[in-house]
Enzyme design. Structure first.
Site, PDB file in Angstrom:
ATOM      1  N   HIS B  48      45.703  48.692 124.631  1.00  0.00           N
ATOM      2  CA  HIS B  48      46.011  49.707 125.627  1.00  0.00           C
ATOM      3  C   HIS B  48      44.998  50.847 125.594  1.00  0.00           C
ATOM      4  CE1 HIS B  48      48.594  51.644 128.494  1.00  0.00           C
ATOM      5  NE2 HIS B  48      48.454  52.773 127.808  1.00  0.00           N
ATOM      6  N   GLU B  70      46.545  42.821 128.111  1.00  0.00           N
ATOM      7  CA  GLU B  70      47.679  43.684 127.883  1.00  0.00           C
ATOM      8  C   GLU B  70      48.954  43.085 128.484  1.00  0.00           C
ATOM      9  OE1 GLU B  70      46.911  47.473 129.519  1.00  0.00           O
ATOM     10  OE2 GLU B  70      48.707  48.323 128.628  1.00  0.00           O
ATOM     11  N   ASN B 409      27.944  27.773 104.003  1.00  0.00           N
ATOM     12  CA  ASN B 409      27.551  26.703 103.116  1.00  0.00           C
ATOM     13  C   ASN B 409      28.726  26.202 102.305  1.00  0.00           C
ATOM     14  OD1 ASN B 409      25.128  25.388 102.763  1.00  0.00           O
ATOM     15  ND2 ASN B 409      24.097  27.303 102.298  1.00  0.00           N
TER      16      ASN B 409
END
Lengths: 176, 692
Positions: B48, B70, B409
């Site tokens: 918001h 929203e 990795n």
């Protein structure tokens, strides 16, 4: 931010040009009088020992500590390929602000002595003739006449450009 | 009004980026099935604020996009919709999109419209579809009911006179209302005072708005959320189906519901696509080395205190200086001692300002691992400890990429697939831990996994294949593991888009070395691998050994010194009368005469009279021949490039206690120069230049 600052610097410099012409700080080098834009001068200080930087051209004398900033010092006689002299009582370092590649740097030049401050109107400035000898025309932005004397106005941005300083170019060679 | 909005915009973007981080971490929390209202509310609040700020600063793309987010969040909050992993994935994607939008705004770059459209479509589809999803009938019916009954709202909006003073704009609110549906706005001017009583800062108007929309009451309230306390607001439903337009609206929605079924499958596949592209944000993010820093108020207060003390000490000393005689020498010494202490403390607290907790670097990993788990079909739990360990901001910015690489990795090569793990009798869920702690003047970051560990034989074979070592060469284990960091080395069986292209580990090592750090690996076959990175806490200060050559003082970084020794005559071997080798135990190391490398006058040119500082840089060992060793001390690094340019063999300069400038030796550079003789070239160019 930095760019904005530089524009500021430039406009300041330009403002000086438009209003009352250039104010020049002049100094003596091998009997000749040279001038630089006074707005670029940060301070004038006496010669002090420097820390030499290895593997750099001879005219880079080294670096000094200017209130916490590392500032390179250039011997202008060597830069122009002039005969070197012992540094004496009048020998001074003029600390200048140099603008190149949109970056401003602080550098110092070693000269034989400071001379005067002149107001020079735009009309009094003449374009430089082709010297072909002592110094390259690239470093001269004009000639100014003050009374009887002639002042060589230097283009310090060109003169102290870092690229030029990396390798000594033909300047010294032409003189020899 | 000439307020410079730009400065607020920068703050807004920074705050929004923080808000996005909060959203992201909360969403990841939801993912693991702990959906409580507070978490949803946190996410909602962040979204918001971003939306509201976006509208204020004219970033319509941000506010429009966030609006959809929203709306969806609001439905979740009102329990009209249950959270599924698809929704979480979509929300995570949208966090990326908003982040990109903000980054584009920050750097004035172009926005990837296509991507935004695609994500937006998914939102629209989801928003319209879900009411028909099974298992949700009850809430769905309620909603349908409310749709039928309440397709218009009567809003009685009576602002208090001082509402405008809080910076709220009625026009903006009405604009938002019109986004919800058609509005009839009637203004009530009855309360306007007589001209002489009129205060231009007061709001004397009130409005009655009829909003034709099928939106929820919540949505209407949302518009007025900023002004709740500054007005009298009555929102009441208009129950009659009086207006035809509202019926049309409803019809339109109904027909769109039909469409969504086709879009449905896309919802499931798209988020995975997006995840891959989510990885793209790493490179773009790197450009954003933000130039501002948030500092804890405590640190600032400490600094102010310190400066206060410094001022007191200074005034004490200057008072003493006014009539100084020999009796007061003791007092002066005390004062100077105090000054020294103040200065040191001041320096420390200034340095501390640049220190930020490593959680800034760690925060991206929960998301990354979440995404990679679903890409690889692996189950991995991330354990983070020591995230409040502080280090310099610059180091933090530069350590991000190597960390990402090491974590990737471990995810890719280290931790096995769940089935494999089950066969091996390990728990199906692997563990990846990130740990950070201080040790001496360094910070140590450990990345460990409980995966397969490094395969010594495979590394050896690969190294022989790539010509890194000879077949006959017998190497100790530690040397074999170090081969991982050689350029062009990769043991991945197949090339994945995450790792295995054979670039990376060498870059990781190089980056860490550039920061003055080291990286080590330890492993136990079948039980896991640990990479530990040791970094200096700051780049601004260096532990240095001062050395003297002739009249010059240089600084050699302590980290690159292996040992310093008195030269024994018998151990010197000369090769071809030029190069010197020094026999150190069972090694021959080349001797670099620093006076030659730096072209200065030494005390002595004969090796017997000097000292040898054995250093290592870029994997090469060398002995630096110097005249004398001076103190060891911490030095503040100053760049030579600021006012000059980079000089080969030097990494910077510093200012010594007496104000002189001392140059810092770049060990790797000096070794490189002496090996390739490039300083000779510089000198010869120089000579030619003068002689020509």
């Amino acid at each position: 931010m930095e760019a904005a600052q530089q524009i500021d610097v430039n406009s300041q410099v330009n403002a000086g040009v438009e209003d009352q012409g250039d104010q020049l700080l002049t100094f003596i080098l091998a009997g000749e009088e040279y001038g630089v834009d006074i707005l670029r001068v940060q301070e004038i200080k006496g010669w002090d020992t420097v820390t030499p930087i290895p593997n750099t051209p001879e005219h880079i004398r080294g670096v000094i500590n200017l209130r916490g900033t590392i500032v390179p010092i250039i011997d202008l006689r060597m830069r122009f390929g002039l005969e070197t002299i012992e540094y004496g009582a009048t020998t001074v370092v003029i600390v200048l602000k140099v603008i190149s590649n949109n970056k401003s740097r602080i550098m110092g030049i070693v000269v034989d002595g400071v001379s005067d401050v002149y107001n020079i109107s735009k009309d009094a400035m003449k374009p430089p003739p082709d010297f072909g000898s002592v110094i390259s025309i690239d470093f001269v932005s004009g000639l100014a006449t003050v009374g009887e004397t002639m002042v060589i106005v230097l283009d310090i941005d060109h003169l102290l450009n870092s690229e030029d300083m990396a390798v000594v170019e033909s300047v010294g060679g032409e003189g020899a | 009004m000439a307020i410079d909005m730009e400065q607020f915009k920068v703050t807004y973007i920074e705050e929004s980026l923080e808000g996005l981080d909060i959203m992201e971490s909360s969403l990841l929390g939801l993912d693991s099935g702990t959906a409580d209202n507070e978490t949803i509310n946190t996410i909602f609040r962040a979204a918001h604020s971003i939306k509201g700020g976006g509208a204020t600063f004219g970033l319509s793309s941000v506010s429009e996009f966030t609006h959809s987010v929203e709306t969806l969040l609001d439905q979740i909050r009102n329990e009209e919709r249950t959270i599924t992993s698809e929704i979480v994935a979509l929300l995570l994607t949208s966090v990326d999109v908003i982040r990109d939008l903000l980054a584009a705004e920050q750097h004035n770059e172009n926005i990837d419209e296509e991507r935004i459209e695609a994500v937006k479509k998914q939102f629209d589809a989801l928003l319209e579809s879900d009411t028909t999803s099974p298992g949700q009938t009850s809430s769905q019916e309620i909603k349908a009911e409310s749709n039928q009954e309440q397709n218009a709202w009567l809003i009685d909006f009576r602002p208090h006179p001082d509402m405008l003073a809080t910076g709220n704009d009625v026009v903006r609110m009405f604009r938002e209302l019109t986004e919800l549906g058609k509005c009839d706005i009637n203004v009530d001017t009855n309360n306007i005072p007589a001209l002489e009583d009129l205060n231009i800062e007061d709001c004397s108007l009130s409005w009655i708005v009829t909003l034709y929309s099928t939106c929820t009451k919540q949505q209407v309230e949302e518009v007025f959320v900023w002004v709740e306390d500054d007005c009298d607001l009555i929102i009441s439903p208009l129950t009659q189906n009086e207006s035809e337009s509202s019926i049309e609206n409803f019809e339109a929605i109904k027909s769109e519901k039909g469409k969504t079924k086709e879009i449905g499958p896309e919802l499931v596949t798209k988020p995975i696509d997006r995840r891959n592209s989510g990885d793209r944000r790493t490179p773009t993010k790197n450009k954003t080395e933000s130039s501002s820093i948030r500092v804890d108020i405590d640190k600032i207060d400490a600094l102010i205190n310190m400066v206060g003390e410094l001022v007191i000490t200074q005034s004490m000393l200057s008072q003493m200086g006014e009539d100084l005689n020999i009796d007061r020498l003791e007092k002066l010494k005390d004062g100077l001692g105090q000054l020294e202490r103040n200065t040191r403390e001041l320096q420390e607290s200034v340095m501390r300002i640049r220190m930020i907790p490593i959680s800034f670097a760690f925060n991206r990993f929960p998301r990354m691992i979440h995404d990679m788990c679903s890409n690889f079909g692996k189950k991995v739990e991330l354990k983070v400890s020591g995230e409040s360990t502080e280090l310099d901001k610059t180091v933090m910015e530069k350590i991000g990429d190597p960390l990402v690489h090491l974590v990737r990795n471990s995810m890719d090569h280290g931790i096995e697939l769940p089935e494999t793990r089950a066969k091996l009798g390990k728990p199906e869920t692997g563990t990846l831990s990130l740990n950070a702690f201080h040790q001496g003047g360094n910070i140590v970051i450990e990345i460990s996994d409980d995966g397969a560990g490094l395969n010594k034989e495979k590394i050896r074979k690969k190294a022989i294949e790539n010509g890194l070592i000879d077949e006959s060469e017998e190497l100790p284990d530690s040397k074999i593991y170090e081969l991982l960091f050689q350029p062009g080395f990769s043991t991945a069986e197949k090339v994945t888009d995450v790792s295995g292209r054979g670039v990376g580990m060498d870059v990781v090592k190089k980056n860490i070395q550039a920061l003055g750090g080291v990286v080590e690996v330890s492993t136990v076959a079948g039980q896991g691998t640990t990479f530990s990175i040791r970094l200096p806490l700051t780049l601004a200060i260096l532990d240095g050994q001062l050395i003297r050559v002739g009249e010059q003082t240089y600084i050699v970084p302590l980290i690159s010194i292996i040992e310093s020794l008195q030269i024994e005559k018998n151990s010197i071997n000369s090769v071809a009368g030029k190069a010197d080798l020094y026999k150190l135990r069972d090694e021959y190391i080349p001797v670099i005469r620093l006076y030659e490398a730096f072209d200065i006058q030494p005390d002595s040119r004969s090796l017997e009279n000097g000292l040898l500082v054995v250093v290592e840089g870029d994997g090469h060992k060398a002995g630096l021949f110097v005249d004398d060793l001076l103190a060891q001390q911490q030095v503040v690094i100053k760049s030579l490039e600021t006012n000059y340019k980079k000089v080969e063999g030097l990494s910077g300069a510093t200012i010594l206690g007496d104000g002189r400038v001392a140059l810092i030796v770049d060990v790797a550079g000096v070794i490189r120069v002496s090996q390739h003789g490039s300083n000779q070239n510089i000198n010869s160019i120089h000579d030619n230049g003068v002689a020509a």
